[in-house]
Design a protein around this motif. Structure first.
Motif, PDB file in Angstrom:
ATOM      1  N   ARG A   1      47.235  28.782  65.508  1.00 55.72           N
ATOM      2  CA  ARG A   1      46.450  28.853  64.022  1.00 55.72           C
ATOM      3  C   ARG A   1      45.659  28.013  63.373  1.00 55.72           C
ATOM      4  NH1 ARG A   1      50.316  28.551  59.527  1.00 55.72           N
ATOM      5  NH2 ARG A   1      51.465  30.712  59.963  1.00 55.72           N
TER       6      ARG A   1
ATOM      7  N   PHE B   1      45.300  19.299  63.771  1.00 57.18           N
ATOM      8  CA  PHE B   1      45.206  18.902  62.860  1.00 57.18           C
ATOM      9  C   PHE B   1      45.398  17.404  63.888  1.00 57.18           C
ATOM     10  CE2 PHE B   1      47.183  21.432  58.675  1.00 57.18           C
ATOM     11  CZ  PHE B   1      47.160  23.023  59.935  1.00 57.18           C
TER      12      PHE B   1
ATOM     13  N   TYR C   1      45.775  13.772  62.078  1.00 57.60           N
ATOM     14  CA  TYR C   1      46.278  12.752  61.223  1.00 57.60           C
ATOM     15  C   TYR C   1      46.109  11.197  61.893  1.00 57.60           C
ATOM     16  CZ  TYR C   1      49.306  16.280  58.741  1.00 57.60           C
ATOM     17  OH  TYR C   1      49.565  17.577  58.161  1.00 57.60           O
TER      18      TYR C   1
ATOM     19  N   GLN D   1      47.993   7.510  60.871  1.00 58.64           N
ATOM     20  CA  GLN D   1      49.077   6.349  61.211  1.00 58.64           C
ATOM     21  C   GLN D   1      49.381   5.205  60.451  1.00 58.64           C
ATOM     22  OE1 GLN D   1      52.691   7.490  62.641  1.00 58.64           O
ATOM     23  NE2 GLN D   1      53.944   7.205  60.782  1.00 58.64           N
TER      24      GLN D   1
ATOM     25  N   PRO E   1      52.114   9.905  57.630  1.00 58.77           N
ATOM     26  CA  PRO E   1      50.929  10.004  58.110  1.00 58.77           C
ATOM     27  C   PRO E   1      49.355  10.401  57.222  1.00 58.77           C
ATOM     28  CG  PRO E   1      52.386  11.337  59.888  1.00 58.77           C
ATOM     29  CD  PRO E   1      52.741  10.143  58.674  1.00 58.77           C
TER      30      PRO E   1
ATOM     31  N   PHE F   1      46.656  13.242  56.491  1.00 56.29           N
ATOM     32  CA  PHE F   1      45.496  13.537  56.911  1.00 56.29           C
ATOM     33  C   PHE F   1      43.838  13.605  57.351  1.00 56.29           C
ATOM     34  CE2 PHE F   1      43.788  17.755  57.632  1.00 56.29           C
ATOM     35  CZ  PHE F   1      42.926  19.003  56.882  1.00 56.29           C
TER      36      PHE F   1
ATOM     37  N   TYR G   1      40.224  25.552  63.878  1.00 55.86           N
ATOM     38  CA  TYR G   1      40.887  26.338  63.631  1.00 55.86           C
ATOM     39  C   TYR G   1      40.433  27.438  64.875  1.00 55.86           C
ATOM     40  CZ  TYR G   1      42.313  25.897  59.037  1.00 55.86           C
ATOM     41  OH  TYR G   1      42.682  25.129  57.728  1.00 55.86           O
TER      42      TYR G   1
ATOM     43  N   LEU H   1      47.097  10.522  65.351  1.00 56.16           N
ATOM     44  CA  LEU H   1      48.357  12.150  65.795  1.00 56.16           C
ATOM     45  C   LEU H   1      47.689  13.347  65.454  1.00 56.16           C
ATOM     46  CD1 LEU H   1      51.050  10.563  63.238  1.00 56.16           C
ATOM     47  CD2 LEU H   1      51.501  10.649  65.599  1.00 56.16           C
TER      48      LEU H   1
ATOM     49  N   GLN I   1      50.124  24.039  65.242  1.00 56.01           N
ATOM     50  CA  GLN I   1      50.715  25.024  64.179  1.00 56.01           C
ATOM     51  C   GLN I   1      50.278  26.242  64.488  1.00 56.01           C
ATOM     52  OE1 GLN I   1      49.537  26.011  59.879  1.00 56.01           O
ATOM     53  NE2 GLN I   1      50.903  25.425  59.065  1.00 56.01           N
TER      54      GLN I   1
ATOM     55  N   SER J   1      56.055  27.303  60.073  1.00 58.46           N
ATOM     56  CA  SER J   1      54.453  26.920  58.941  1.00 58.46           C
ATOM     57  C   SER J   1      54.533  25.802  59.818  1.00 58.46           C
ATOM     58  CB  SER J   1      54.299  26.811  57.964  1.00 58.46           C
ATOM     59  OG  SER J   1      54.009  27.595  57.574  1.00 58.46           O
ATOM     60  N   LYS J   2      55.147  25.328  60.849  1.00 56.75           N
ATOM     61  CA  LYS J   2      55.559  23.817  60.957  1.00 56.75           C
ATOM     62  C   LYS J   2      54.815  22.969  61.991  1.00 56.75           C
ATOM     63  CE  LYS J   2      58.275  25.376  65.282  1.00 56.75           C
ATOM     64  NZ  LYS J   2      59.481  24.999  66.028  1.00 56.75           N
ATOM     65  N   LEU J   3      54.433  22.188  62.789  1.00 56.47           N
ATOM     66  CA  LEU J   3      53.865  21.249  62.626  1.00 56.47           C
ATOM     67  C   LEU J   3      54.356  20.688  64.172  1.00 56.47           C
ATOM     68  CD1 LEU J   3      50.863  19.276  60.657  1.00 56.47           C
ATOM     69  CD2 LEU J   3      50.356  21.554  61.823  1.00 56.47           C
ATOM     70  N   THR J   4      53.825  20.558  65.336  1.00 52.12           N
ATOM     71  CA  THR J   4      54.720  20.053  66.438  1.00 52.12           C
ATOM     72  C   THR J   4      53.622  18.934  67.234  1.00 52.12           C
ATOM     73  OG1 THR J   4      55.117  22.028  67.117  1.00 52.12           O
ATOM     74  CG2 THR J   4      54.969  20.379  69.050  1.00 52.12           C
ATOM     75  N   PHE J   5      54.031  17.463  66.916  1.00 52.33           N
ATOM     76  CA  PHE J   5      52.922  16.696  67.075  1.00 52.33           C
ATOM     77  C   PHE J   5      52.975  16.306  68.864  1.00 52.33           C
ATOM     78  CE2 PHE J   5      51.392  15.009  63.005  1.00 52.33           C
ATOM     79  CZ  PHE J   5      52.599  15.851  62.188  1.00 52.33           C
TER      80      PHE J   5
ATOM     81  N   PHE K   1      59.510  20.175  54.935  1.00 50.67           N
ATOM     82  CA  PHE K   1      59.779  19.940  56.038  1.00 50.67           C
ATOM     83  C   PHE K   1      60.382  18.672  55.856  1.00 50.67           C
ATOM     84  CE2 PHE K   1      56.818  23.349  58.083  1.00 50.67           C
ATOM     85  CZ  PHE K   1      55.867  22.971  57.502  1.00 50.67           C
TER      86      PHE K   1
ATOM     87  N   TYR L   1      60.355  15.497  58.587  1.00 47.66           N
ATOM     88  CA  TYR L   1      60.671  14.706  60.460  1.00 47.66           C
ATOM     89  C   TYR L   1      61.493  13.777  60.005  1.00 47.66           C
ATOM     90  CZ  TYR L   1      56.611  18.267  61.360  1.00 47.66           C
ATOM     91  OH  TYR L   1      56.151  19.812  61.218  1.00 47.66           O
TER      92      TYR L   1
ATOM     93  N   LEU M   1      57.368  11.816  66.544  1.00 44.60           N
ATOM     94  CA  LEU M   1      57.779  12.599  64.674  1.00 44.60           C
ATOM     95  C   LEU M   1      58.163  14.402  65.467  1.00 44.60           C
ATOM     96  CD1 LEU M   1      54.639  12.453  62.583  1.00 44.60           C
ATOM     97  CD2 LEU M   1      56.588  12.425  62.275  1.00 44.60           C
TER      98      LEU M   1
ATOM     99  N   LEU N   1      60.519  18.254  64.017  1.00 47.88           N
ATOM    100  CA  LEU N   1      60.604  18.754  63.421  1.00 47.88           C
ATOM    101  C   LEU N   1      62.669  18.384  63.083  1.00 47.88           C
ATOM    102  CD1 LEU N   1      59.892  20.178  60.505  1.00 47.88           C
ATOM    103  CD2 LEU N   1      60.211  22.552  62.214  1.00 47.88           C
TER     104      LEU N   1
ATOM    105  N   TYR O   1      63.156  22.983  58.563  1.00 48.02           N
ATOM    106  CA  TYR O   1      61.881  23.075  57.380  1.00 48.02           C
ATOM    107  C   TYR O   1      62.094  24.233  56.295  1.00 48.02           C
ATOM    108  CZ  TYR O   1      58.040  27.410  57.092  1.00 48.02           C
ATOM    109  OH  TYR O   1      56.926  28.082  56.444  1.00 48.02           O
TER     110      TYR O   1
ATOM    111  N   HIS P   1      53.600  21.066  51.945  1.00 49.94           N
ATOM    112  CA  HIS P   1      52.497  22.286  51.390  1.00 49.94           C
ATOM    113  C   HIS P   1      52.642  23.181  50.933  1.00 49.94           C
ATOM    114  CE1 HIS P   1      52.147  25.957  53.942  1.00 49.94           C
ATOM    115  NE2 HIS P   1      52.791  24.964  54.987  1.00 49.94           N
TER     116      HIS P   1
ATOM    117  N   ARG Q   1      51.111  29.258  52.981  1.00 54.43           N
ATOM    118  CA  ARG Q   1      49.701  29.649  54.340  1.00 54.43           C
ATOM    119  C   ARG Q   1      48.605  30.499  53.394  1.00 54.43           C
ATOM    120  NH1 ARG Q   1      52.852  33.770  58.120  1.00 54.43           N
ATOM    121  NH2 ARG Q   1      50.115  34.168  58.320  1.00 54.43           N
TER     122      ARG Q   1
ATOM    123  N   THR R   1      46.735  22.411  55.597  1.00 56.61           N
ATOM    124  CA  THR R   1      47.503  21.098  54.941  1.00 56.61           C
ATOM    125  C   THR R   1      48.674  20.723  54.624  1.00 56.61           C
ATOM    126  OG1 THR R   1      45.220  20.763  54.968  1.00 56.61           O
ATOM    127  CG2 THR R   1      46.152  18.358  54.121  1.00 56.61           C
ATOM    128  N   ILE R   2      49.105  19.851  55.487  1.00 54.60           N
ATOM    129  CA  ILE R   2      50.269  19.283  55.557  1.00 54.60           C
ATOM    130  C   ILE R   2      50.737  17.823  55.108  1.00 54.60           C
ATOM    131  CG2 ILE R   2      52.705  18.693  56.073  1.00 54.60           C
ATOM    132  CD1 ILE R   2      52.131  20.907  57.990  1.00 54.60           C
TER     133      ILE R   2
ATOM    134  N   PHE S   1      52.240  14.341  53.911  1.00 54.61           N
ATOM    135  CA  PHE S   1      53.579  13.468  54.440  1.00 54.61           C
ATOM    136  C   PHE S   1      54.099  12.530  52.794  1.00 54.61           C
ATOM    137  CE2 PHE S   1      54.645  14.490  58.343  1.00 54.61           C
ATOM    138  CZ  PHE S   1      53.805  15.671  59.369  1.00 54.61           C
TER     139      PHE S   1
END
Lengths: 111, 115
Positions: free
Chosen positions: A31, A34, A36, A38, A44, A46, A51, A87, A91, A97-101, B33, B35, B43, B45, B48, B95, B98, B103-104, B106
């Motif tokens: 989706r 991203f 970031y 830090q 973090p 943005f 996309y 970072l 998504q 909607s979680k982010l995996t970093f 969220f 984290y 990081l 999760l 959520y 955020h 959708r 944008t999320i 922190f």
């Protein structure tokens, strides 16, 4: 399972020495990707969202690009104030909607 | 806009004690969220929430961890009993949802040390 790998782990540059940070990813359906920034002791911050493959975004000395397998954060003529950890996160499509970093890339720019 | 507000910023506690971390999301943001960040794992999760309902808690390490969101303005993450391996920085992020972009944002994090 979504995965993000960033390389190198750390990068030291001289002020003005341009370079690129790599983010490789696997995700069932993307989706968004991203970036970031830090700073030590901070959360973090943005920078960009990308996309689709071929998309590029710029902000000051930073430019982010995206392919189907990886993203690059290009830093042109960096300054000491660009020193931070960068970072990358993905998504996935779907309801979550979680982010995996990734683990991040620590950039140090020497004056 | 005040941003995501977390408290406490720093906490040092003894093993076995209960720890409660708090988060106030950005007004109007309906997803939240939690984290955890460590040097070894980066990081991760933990949980959520969407519209105050837990959607994905698969990252909660074990029963010692629990999280609640009683209303749209407040969330807590509780560790009971705490252990030294829980030492980390805990971030809350939110955020708008959708339909309004992805944008999320922190907070500044809660730095937890368990001795």
């Amino acid at each position: 399972e979504d995965q993000v790998t960033q390389s190198p782990e750390a990068l030291r540059l001289q002020e003005g020495e341009s370079s690129s940070l790599n983010c490789s990813y696997t995700v069932s359906g993307l989706r968004g990707l991203f970036w970031y920034r830090q700073d030590p002791g901070k959360g973090p911050e943005f920078l960009f969202t990308l996309y689709s493959a071929g998309e590029e975004k710029e902000k000051e000395r930073l430019k982010a690009t995206l392919t189907k397998k990886e993203s690059f954060l290009h830093i042109t003529a960096p300054k000491p104030e660009d020193s931070a950890t960068y970072l990358c996160a993905v998504q996935a499509t779907g309801a979550n909607s979680k982010l995996t970093f990734g683990k991040g890339i620590t950039l140090s720019v020497r004056p | 806009d005040a941003g995501v507000i977390q408290s406490p910023r720093h906490e040092v506690t003894e093993m076995g004690q209960e720890v409660t971390l708090r988060c106030k999301p950005i007004s109007g943001h309906n997803s939240l969220f939690w984290y955890r960040q460590t040097m070894m794992r980066g990081l991760e999760l933990l949980i959520y929430f969407n519209n105050n309902v837990p959607i994905d808690d698969s990252g909660m390490p074990e029963d010692r961890f629990s999280a609640k969101m009683p209303n749209a303005s407040f969330s807590t993450l509780k560790i009971q009993p705490s252990e030294p391996r829980d030492s980390a920085v805990y971030f809350c992020a939110t955020h708008r949802g959708r339909s309004s972009g992805n944008t999320i944002y922190f907070g500044e994090g809660s730095w937890l040390t368990v001795v």
